[in-house]
Design a protein around this motif. Structure first.
Motif, PDB file in Angstrom:
ATOM      1  N   UNK A   9     -45.532  -4.199 -71.097  1.00  0.00           N
ATOM      2  CA  UNK A   9     -46.084  -5.540 -71.234  1.00  0.00           C
ATOM      3  C   UNK A   9     -45.460  -6.458 -70.192  1.00  0.00           C
ATOM      4  N   UNK A  10     -46.107  -7.592 -69.963  1.00  0.00           N
ATOM      5  CA  UNK A  10     -45.519  -8.678 -69.188  1.00  0.00           C
ATOM      6  C   UNK A  10     -46.168  -9.973 -69.638  1.00  0.00           C
ATOM      7  N   UNK A  11     -45.496 -11.074 -69.352  1.00  0.00           N
ATOM      8  CA  UNK A  11     -46.053 -12.387 -69.663  1.00  0.00           C
ATOM      9  C   UNK A  11     -46.539 -13.057 -68.379  1.00  0.00           C
ATOM     10  N   UNK A  12     -47.714 -13.647 -68.451  1.00  0.00           N
ATOM     11  CA  UNK A  12     -48.246 -14.393 -67.324  1.00  0.00           C
ATOM     12  C   UNK A  12     -47.526 -15.735 -67.239  1.00  0.00           C
ATOM     13  N   UNK A  13     -47.679 -16.456 -66.128  1.00  0.00           N
ATOM     14  CA  UNK A  13     -47.015 -17.758 -66.015  1.00  0.00           C
ATOM     15  C   UNK A  13     -47.376 -18.748 -67.116  1.00  0.00           C
ATOM     16  N   UNK A  14     -48.556 -18.592 -67.722  1.00  0.00           N
ATOM     17  CA  UNK A  14     -48.915 -19.516 -68.811  1.00  0.00           C
ATOM     18  C   UNK A  14     -48.437 -19.029 -70.176  1.00  0.00           C
ATOM     19  N   UNK A  15     -47.676 -17.921 -70.188  1.00  0.00           N
ATOM     20  CA  UNK A  15     -47.099 -17.434 -71.440  1.00  0.00           C
ATOM     21  C   UNK A  15     -47.911 -16.384 -72.158  1.00  0.00           C
ATOM     22  N   UNK A  16     -49.084 -16.022 -71.622  1.00  0.00           N
ATOM     23  CA  UNK A  16     -49.914 -15.015 -72.259  1.00  0.00           C
ATOM     24  C   UNK A  16     -49.262 -13.636 -72.143  1.00  0.00           C
ATOM     25  N   UNK A  17     -49.222 -12.906 -73.257  1.00  0.00           N
ATOM     26  CA  UNK A  17     -48.660 -11.562 -73.249  1.00  0.00           C
ATOM     27  C   UNK A  17     -49.749 -10.551 -72.924  1.00  0.00           C
ATOM     28  N   UNK A  18     -49.548  -9.791 -71.851  1.00  0.00           N
ATOM     29  CA  UNK A  18     -50.454  -8.710 -71.488  1.00  0.00           C
ATOM     30  C   UNK A  18     -49.797  -7.394 -71.877  1.00  0.00           C
ATOM     31  N   UNK A  19     -50.565  -6.502 -72.501  1.00  0.00           N
ATOM     32  CA  UNK A  19     -50.027  -5.222 -72.951  1.00  0.00           C
ATOM     33  C   UNK A  19     -50.923  -4.099 -72.455  1.00  0.00           C
ATOM     34  N   UNK A  20     -50.302  -2.993 -72.064  1.00  0.00           N
ATOM     35  CA  UNK A  20     -51.041  -1.848 -71.578  1.00  0.00           C
ATOM     36  C   UNK A  20     -50.234  -0.578 -71.826  1.00  0.00           C
ATOM     37  N   UNK A  21     -50.845   0.561 -71.534  1.00  0.00           N
ATOM     38  CA  UNK A  21     -50.149   1.849 -71.619  1.00  0.00           C
ATOM     39  C   UNK A  21     -50.236   2.527 -70.263  1.00  0.00           C
ATOM     40  N   UNK A  22     -49.188   3.278 -69.911  1.00  0.00           N
ATOM     41  CA  UNK A  22     -49.211   3.976 -68.640  1.00  0.00           C
ATOM     42  C   UNK A  22     -48.320   5.200 -68.690  1.00  0.00           C
ATOM     43  N   UNK A  23     -48.552   6.100 -67.728  1.00  0.00           N
ATOM     44  CA  UNK A  23     -47.701   7.271 -67.605  1.00  0.00           C
ATOM     45  C   UNK A  23     -46.526   6.946 -66.693  1.00  0.00           C
ATOM     46  N   UNK A  24     -45.686   7.919 -66.496  1.00  0.00           N
ATOM     47  CA  UNK A  24     -44.401   7.742 -65.825  1.00  0.00           C
ATOM     48  C   UNK A  24     -44.514   7.074 -64.457  1.00  0.00           C
ATOM     49  N   UNK A  25     -43.678   6.078 -64.252  1.00  0.00           N
ATOM     50  CA  UNK A  25     -43.475   5.462 -62.934  1.00  0.00           C
ATOM     51  C   UNK A  25     -42.069   4.888 -62.950  1.00  0.00           C
ATOM     52  N   UNK A  26     -41.092   5.722 -62.620  1.00  0.00           N
ATOM     53  CA  UNK A  26     -39.690   5.391 -62.866  1.00  0.00           C
ATOM     54  C   UNK A  26     -39.010   4.632 -61.742  1.00  0.00           C
ATOM     55  N   UNK A  27     -39.428   4.853 -60.503  1.00  0.00           N
ATOM     56  CA  UNK A  27     -38.698   4.291 -59.374  1.00  0.00           C
ATOM     57  C   UNK A  27     -39.629   3.414 -58.539  1.00  0.00           C
ATOM     58  N   UNK A  28     -39.620   2.109 -58.767  1.00  0.00           N
ATOM     59  CA  UNK A  28     -40.598   1.237 -58.101  1.00  0.00           C
ATOM     60  C   UNK A  28     -40.451   1.155 -56.590  1.00  0.00           C
ATOM     61  N   UNK A  29     -39.276   1.522 -56.063  1.00  0.00           N
ATOM     62  CA  UNK A  29     -39.075   1.437 -54.618  1.00  0.00           C
ATOM     63  C   UNK A  29     -39.401   2.735 -53.890  1.00  0.00           C
ATOM     64  N   UNK A  30     -39.564   3.846 -54.626  1.00  0.00           N
ATOM     65  CA  UNK A  30     -39.802   5.149 -54.001  1.00  0.00           C
ATOM     66  C   UNK A  30     -41.293   5.377 -53.792  1.00  0.00           C
ATOM     67  N   UNK A  31     -41.651   5.826 -52.603  1.00  0.00           N
ATOM     68  CA  UNK A  31     -43.052   6.120 -52.319  1.00  0.00           C
ATOM     69  C   UNK A  31     -43.464   7.371 -53.090  1.00  0.00           C
ATOM     70  N   UNK A  32     -44.513   7.250 -53.882  1.00  0.00           N
ATOM     71  CA  UNK A  32     -45.027   8.373 -54.656  1.00  0.00           C
ATOM     72  C   UNK A  32     -46.524   8.490 -54.390  1.00  0.00           C
ATOM     73  N   UNK A  33     -46.962   9.546 -53.715  1.00  0.00           N
ATOM     74  CA  UNK A  33     -48.384   9.686 -53.412  1.00  0.00           C
ATOM     75  C   UNK A  33     -49.226  10.084 -54.621  1.00  0.00           C
ATOM     76  N   UNK A  34     -48.575  10.506 -55.710  1.00  0.00           N
ATOM     77  CA  UNK A  34     -49.298  10.810 -56.938  1.00  0.00           C
ATOM     78  C   UNK A  34     -49.448   9.534 -57.767  1.00  0.00           C
ATOM     79  N   UNK A  35     -50.657   9.222 -58.206  1.00  0.00           N
ATOM     80  CA  UNK A  35     -50.829   8.005 -58.987  1.00  0.00           C
ATOM     81  C   UNK A  35     -50.326   8.171 -60.408  1.00  0.00           C
ATOM     82  N   UNK A  36     -49.984   7.062 -61.026  1.00  0.00           N
ATOM     83  CA  UNK A  36     -49.790   7.078 -62.466  1.00  0.00           C
ATOM     84  C   UNK A  36     -51.071   6.602 -63.127  1.00  0.00           C
ATOM     85  N   UNK A  37     -51.209   6.883 -64.409  1.00  0.00           N
ATOM     86  CA  UNK A  37     -52.410   6.525 -65.166  1.00  0.00           C
ATOM     87  C   UNK A  37     -52.137   5.271 -65.972  1.00  0.00           C
ATOM     88  N   UNK A  38     -53.143   4.434 -66.123  1.00  0.00           N
ATOM     89  CA  UNK A  38     -52.979   3.190 -66.857  1.00  0.00           C
ATOM     90  C   UNK A  38     -54.195   2.938 -67.735  1.00  0.00           C
TER      91      UNK A  38
END
Length: 208
Positions: A113-142
């Protein structure tokens, strides 16, 4: 070109506000503030069409440094990089099962989840994405569930002209992509990379 189910591209930057300003100067389009994530990251967004967007992700300037676990990797980047991408299957759990049956494990599905600047809570589901700085050519699912897709929120937009991966062993990467049921142009090269070309008001812009 990328899979028609492309959800978003991830452009990782070591300094979020500086990265956004640099993108705006190169593209002629000012990204919109997206919001903050648990772990100390935050994002800005640019639309790539009605169902896809570019996410500029970096350390959250407003976060407590003690809570910025995920942001630490981003802060170590020398330069911004196109680090990952996501696709939205019709049924995320079925897509994970099918990929595992074909020999590729995309990871378990987890809520986020994350909150938008106006305070709205957005929620979703996704598969593994552990290292945001590492280039990964395989996509994750959302899977956005009942949350409105970010691309439908009136984002400033550009057009995605092309998107591809570079890999030292292209056949191996194509095999993993096929197991996931995903399409992507793959070129042979000495290092793993992702490359997107955007049509912007200031002309073509390449992110890699």
């Amino acid at each position: 070109m990328s899979d028609p189910r492309l959800d978003h591209l991830l452009y990782a930057v070591p300094d979020l506000l500086a990265g956004v300003a640099e993108f705006a100067g190169r593209a002629g389009v000012t990204p919109a503030a997206g919001g903050s994530h648990p772990g100390g990251t935050a994002n800005y967004l640019v639309g790539l069409g009605p169902s896809a967007y570019l996410e500029i992700i970096g350390p959250d300037p407003a976060a407590d440094p003690a809570t910025r676990r995920r942001a630490a990797e981003l802060e170590l980047l020398d330069v911004p990089r196109l680090a990952g991408w996501a696709v939205h299957p019709a049924d995320i759990c079925a897509a994970v099962r099918a990929a595992r049956e074909r020999g590729y494990d995309p990871g378990d599905v987890a809520p986020m989840s994350r909150r938008t600047p106006d305070g709205t809570l957005l929620e979703w589901r996704l598969t593994r994405w552990d290292e945001p700085a590492r280039v990964d050519p395989m996509p994750f699912l959302i899977d956005w569930g009942s949350t409105p897709h970010p691309a439908a929120s009136g984002l400033p937009g550009v057009r995605l002209a092309s998107f591809a991966a570079v890999h030292p062993e292209p056949a191996a990467l194509r095999s993993r992509l096929a197991a996931l049921g995903v399409e992507l142009d793959v070129e042979e090269g000495p290092v793993i990379a992702l490359r997107a070309v955007l049509d912007t008001p200031l002309g073509p812009l390449t992110l890699s």
